[in-house]
Scaffold this motif. Structure first.
Motif, PDB file in Angstrom:
ATOM      1  N   HIS A  23     -35.224  -4.063   8.578  1.00 20.21           N
ATOM      2  CA  HIS A  23     -36.088  -4.602   9.632  1.00 20.21           C
ATOM      3  C   HIS A  23     -37.341  -5.238   9.033  1.00 20.21           C
ATOM      4  N   VAL A  24     -38.020  -4.534   8.141  1.00 24.54           N
ATOM      5  CA  VAL A  24     -39.266  -5.057   7.576  1.00 24.54           C
ATOM      6  C   VAL A  24     -38.996  -6.219   6.612  1.00 24.54           C
ATOM      7  N   LEU A  25     -37.851  -6.210   5.943  1.00 27.45           N
ATOM      8  CA  LEU A  25     -37.498  -7.330   5.053  1.00 27.45           C
ATOM      9  C   LEU A  25     -37.179  -8.592   5.855  1.00 27.45           C
ATOM     10  N   LYS A  26     -36.570  -8.404   7.034  1.00 29.25           N
ATOM     11  CA  LYS A  26     -36.326  -9.566   7.908  1.00 29.25           C
ATOM     12  C   LYS A  26     -37.651 -10.141   8.411  1.00 29.25           C
ATOM     13  N   LEU A  27     -38.606  -9.264   8.706  1.00 31.88           N
ATOM     14  CA  LEU A  27     -39.932  -9.726   9.120  1.00 31.88           C
ATOM     15  C   LEU A  27     -40.571 -10.575   8.023  1.00 31.88           C
TER      16      LEU A  27
ATOM     17  N   GLU B  91     -27.982  -9.869  -0.083  1.00 31.78           N
ATOM     18  CA  GLU B  91     -28.619 -10.462   1.090  1.00 31.78           C
ATOM     19  C   GLU B  91     -30.065 -10.875   0.863  1.00 31.78           C
ATOM     20  N   LEU B  92     -30.639 -10.478  -0.276  1.00 32.70           N
ATOM     21  CA  LEU B  92     -32.053 -10.753  -0.530  1.00 32.70           C
ATOM     22  C   LEU B  92     -32.236 -11.951  -1.449  1.00 32.70           C
ATOM     23  N   LYS B  93     -33.293 -12.690  -1.206  1.00 35.35           N
ATOM     24  CA  LYS B  93     -33.612 -13.812  -2.084  1.00 35.35           C
ATOM     25  C   LYS B  93     -33.972 -13.258  -3.464  1.00 35.35           C
ATOM     26  N   PRO B  94     -33.502 -13.907  -4.531  1.00 33.96           N
ATOM     27  CA  PRO B  94     -33.574 -13.300  -5.865  1.00 33.96           C
ATOM     28  C   PRO B  94     -34.937 -13.294  -6.543  1.00 33.96           C
ATOM     29  N   ASN B  95     -35.756 -14.302  -6.334  1.00 33.84           N
ATOM     30  CA  ASN B  95     -36.946 -14.442  -7.162  1.00 33.84           C
ATOM     31  C   ASN B  95     -38.201 -13.841  -6.518  1.00 33.84           C
TER      32      ASN B  95
END
Length: 121
Positions: A103-107, A74-78
């Motif tokens: 939550h903080v990663l979505k922010l 779900e996370l962008k790789p770079n």
């Protein structure tokens, strides 16, 4: 989580602090720095001695690494992520830590957006 997916060097930590963007909630501060020269994200962890003894700190770090492992797709790789754990994390379960990190990663807008229309985050 594989060793090459970790930020280890002090220079890399300092780079993320100076050039990266920071986002926070009550449990975590996350610095994210985009790096176009890598195909997978890397994480660096900082868990203060104020949070507990070595056993407790290592448990918190394991929980954070496992949460990133589960959020891998779900996370962008770079990106390089530096995660600083705050006091409340010492009392949290794995699922609470994962939810708080999400939550903080979505922010910080590093979660990949899904193509289908029913994602309202």
């Amino acid at each position: 989580m594989k060793k090459e997916f970790r930020v280890k060097k002090n220079k890399e930590f300092q780079e993320a602090f100076k050039q990266g963007k920071s986002f926070a909630n009550r449990q975590f501060v996350v610095y994210s720095l985009q790096r176009n020269d890598q195909s997978h994200f890397r994480i660096g962890l900082s868990v203060s001695k104020k949070l507990g003894n070595a056993v407790k700190r290592n448990q918190i770090k394991r929980y954070i690494r496992q949460a990133f492992h589960e959020l891998d797709q779900e996370l962008k790789p770079n990106y390089d992520f530096i995660i600083i754990a705050r006091k409340p994390t010492a009392e949290m379960s794995f699922f609470e830590i994962k939810k708080s990190l999400m939550h903080v990663l979505k922010l910080s807008r590093v979660v990949k957006t899904h193509k289908h229309g029913n994602n309202k985050s």
